[in-house]
Design an enzyme around this catalytic site. Structure first.
Site, short mmCIF file in Angstrom:
data_model
loop_
_atom_site.label_atom_id
_atom_site.label_comp_id
_atom_site.label_asym_id
_atom_site.label_seq_id
_atom_site.Cartn_x
_atom_site.Cartn_y
_atom_site.Cartn_z
N GLY A 88 51.36 22.90 25.40
CA GLY A 88 52.48 22.05 25.08
C GLY A 88 53.79 22.70 26.19
N GLN B 199 56.67 19.74 17.46
CA GLN B 199 56.61 20.12 16.15
C GLN B 199 56.35 18.38 15.63
OE1 GLN B 199 55.96 23.02 14.12
NE2 GLN B 199 55.91 24.50 15.87
N HIS C 186 46.97 22.71 19.71
CA HIS C 186 46.73 23.71 18.20
C HIS C 186 48.48 23.78 17.09
CE1 HIS C 186 50.30 27.12 19.14
NE2 HIS C 186 49.65 26.82 20.38
N CYS D 59 57.13 33.02 19.48
CA CYS D 59 57.38 33.82 20.56
C CYS D 59 58.07 34.50 20.54
CB CYS D 59 57.45 32.79 21.21
SG CYS D 59 56.90 31.06 21.55
C1 LIG Z 1 54.63 25.55 19.66
C2 LIG Z 1 55.91 24.39 20.41
C3 LIG Z 1 55.59 24.67 21.68
C4 LIG Z 1 54.50 25.42 23.11
O1 LIG Z 1 52.87 25.25 22.91
P1 LIG Z 1 52.50 25.43 23.35
O2 LIG Z 1 51.26 24.73 23.26
O3 LIG Z 1 51.76 26.50 22.54
O4 LIG Z 1 52.49 26.39 24.97
C5 LIG Z 1 57.07 24.06 22.60
N1 LIG Z 1 57.08 23.23 21.46
C6 LIG Z 1 57.25 23.32 20.25
C7 LIG Z 1 58.65 22.52 19.54
C8 LIG Z 1 56.39 24.21 19.98
O5 LIG Z 1 57.07 24.60 18.60
#
Ligand SMILES: *Cc1c(COP(=O)(O)O)cnc(C)c1O
Length: 385
Positions: free
Chosen positions: A71, A182, A204, A329
């Site tokens: 993401g 999300q 994921h 994070c």
């Molecule tokens: C988890 C998340 C991301 C990052 O996604 P990854 O696949 O972990 O890099 C970006 N934006 C939101 C809103 C997220 O919850």
């Protein structure tokens, strides 16, 4: 001791059905999809199939689906790719985002500002974290390269009504990107109905594997690639595609479509139980983010007066419950959440945050066990202060 996982907004376990479809592509079908021989063709057929599946489930065309590594990468590619393309072509230099975007959007916008001559402007949000739609018009200008607004906030669960943002972006022909990492895990969107030009997904967050994502890019939207090299992904993202992860993501997203309503119903019942009981039984507690009707169905988030949120997470962990203070994070970072401070929570209160997110296999019994121990854990952390 049994561990109960209540942190589905950070990540989810991979569904067994997803693992099953991935396995042949880890072992037997190992070819490079760009190879012309049979091994390659088998891999390429799987890639095409996954791309079509994701496209169908987004109301998009297969040629509009770019596979990425996560993401975050999709967010990076969207912002950097559109901003640089539209600066090159038209000289536009304004980027518009909300002040509570995920760091993958926010830090990319900041970098574009620091090194590439862009100016970042923010769409105001209300104290629940929802965009103030009436103000969109006044923030946009004839220099706007793109607008990026998240579908749902990961820390506080608040949903945005993207239709209201897209209507205005359409009027001015400004591309709209949405970080749906999300929101799409619960409310899979149709890109035409919502009027989105770019959209990020990460597998994921919906029971798919880590390390794979998608950027939807509406055809005709200009984008400069970040990863240069071979001509994979329509020349927009070089690198040999990771077929097992891509196949897994497509299966996981198909399951979001098939089981989405059932999952929403199941998780929102548990969420409502959590919100009600926490506010009823724990003094000095407040719900952060929006009311249940306007938040992610699996998401409850709170602040507690006089509580060190990180200590509370540790105490809960020692009791067998995995929760978060907001964003995965930020683990180990003693600074109060930027999202909560932006929404006006004083730093001391923002430090006492707790995010509880449930999943499709969370049981009502697990939630009850959690709610039984939480008040005592909060009290213990308050005494320690
Ligand atoms: C988890 C998340 C991301 C990052 O996604 P990854 O696949 O972990 O890099 C970006 N934006 C939101 C809103 C997220 O919850």
């Amino acid at each position: 001791m049994k561990k109960i996982y209540l942190d589905y907004a950070a990540t989810t376990p991979v569904d067994d059905r997803v693992i099953k479809v991935m396995l042949p592509y880890i072992k037997e079908v190992f070819g490079n999809p760009s190879s012309l021989h049979g091994h390659g063709q088998k891999a390429d057929a799987a890639l095409d199939n996954a791309r079509r599946g994701i496209a169908d489930n987004l109301g998009a065309k297969p040629s509009e689906i770019i596979f990425t590594s996560c993401g975050s990468e999709s967010d990076n590619l969207a912002l950097r790719g559109i901003a640089l393309a539209r600066k090159e072509k038209y000289g536009f230099n304004q980027i518009v985002i909300s002040p509570i975007e995920h760091p993958a959007v926010e830090a990319t916008a900041e970098q574009l500002e620091k090194y590439y001559g862009f100016k970042v402007d923010f769409l105001p949000v209300n104290n629940h974290g929802e965009v103030e739609y009436e103000q969109v018009d006044s923030v946009l200008s004839d220099q706007t390269a793109l607008v990026s607004i998240m579908g749902a906030n990961n820390e506080i669960g608040t949903l945005n009504n993207l239709n209201r943002v897209s209507a205005i972006c359409r009027q001015y022909q400004i591309p709209l990107h949405t970080d749906a990492v999300q929101s799409a895990a619960h409310y899979p969107p149709d890109v035409d109905q919502v009027g989105i030009d770019l959209l990020s997904l990460g597998a994921h967050k919906f029971y798919g594997p880590k390390g794979v994502g998608v950027l939807y890019l509406r055809s005709g939207t200009e984008l400069i690639p970040s990863m240069t090299g071979g001509s994979q992904e329509f020349g927009l993202r070089a690198a040999t595609q990771n077929i097992p992860l891509i196949v897994g993501m497509a299966e996981a997203y198909q399951l979001v479509h098939e089981e989405g309503l059932e999952r929403q119903k199941h998780t929102s019942n548990l969420r409502d139980q959590i919100i009600k009981q926490v506010l009823d039984t724990i003094s000095g507690s407040q719900l952060t983010g929006a009311k249940p009707e306007n938040r992610l169905p699996n998401h409850a988030s709170f602040v507690f007066e006089g509580v060190d949120g990180n200590l509370l997470i540790q105490v809960l962990d020692s009791e067998g419950f995995a929760c978060s203070s907001g964003s995965a994070c930020k683990t180990g970072d003693p600074k109060p959440s930027k999202v909560l401070t932006h929404l006006g929570y004083p730093p001391a209160l923002a430090l006492g945050s707790l995010r509880v997110t449930v999943g499709k296999s969370t049981t009502s019994d697990e939630v009850s066990q959690f709610l039984d121990v939480l008040p005592e854990c909060v009290e213990r952390v308050r005494q320690a202060a």
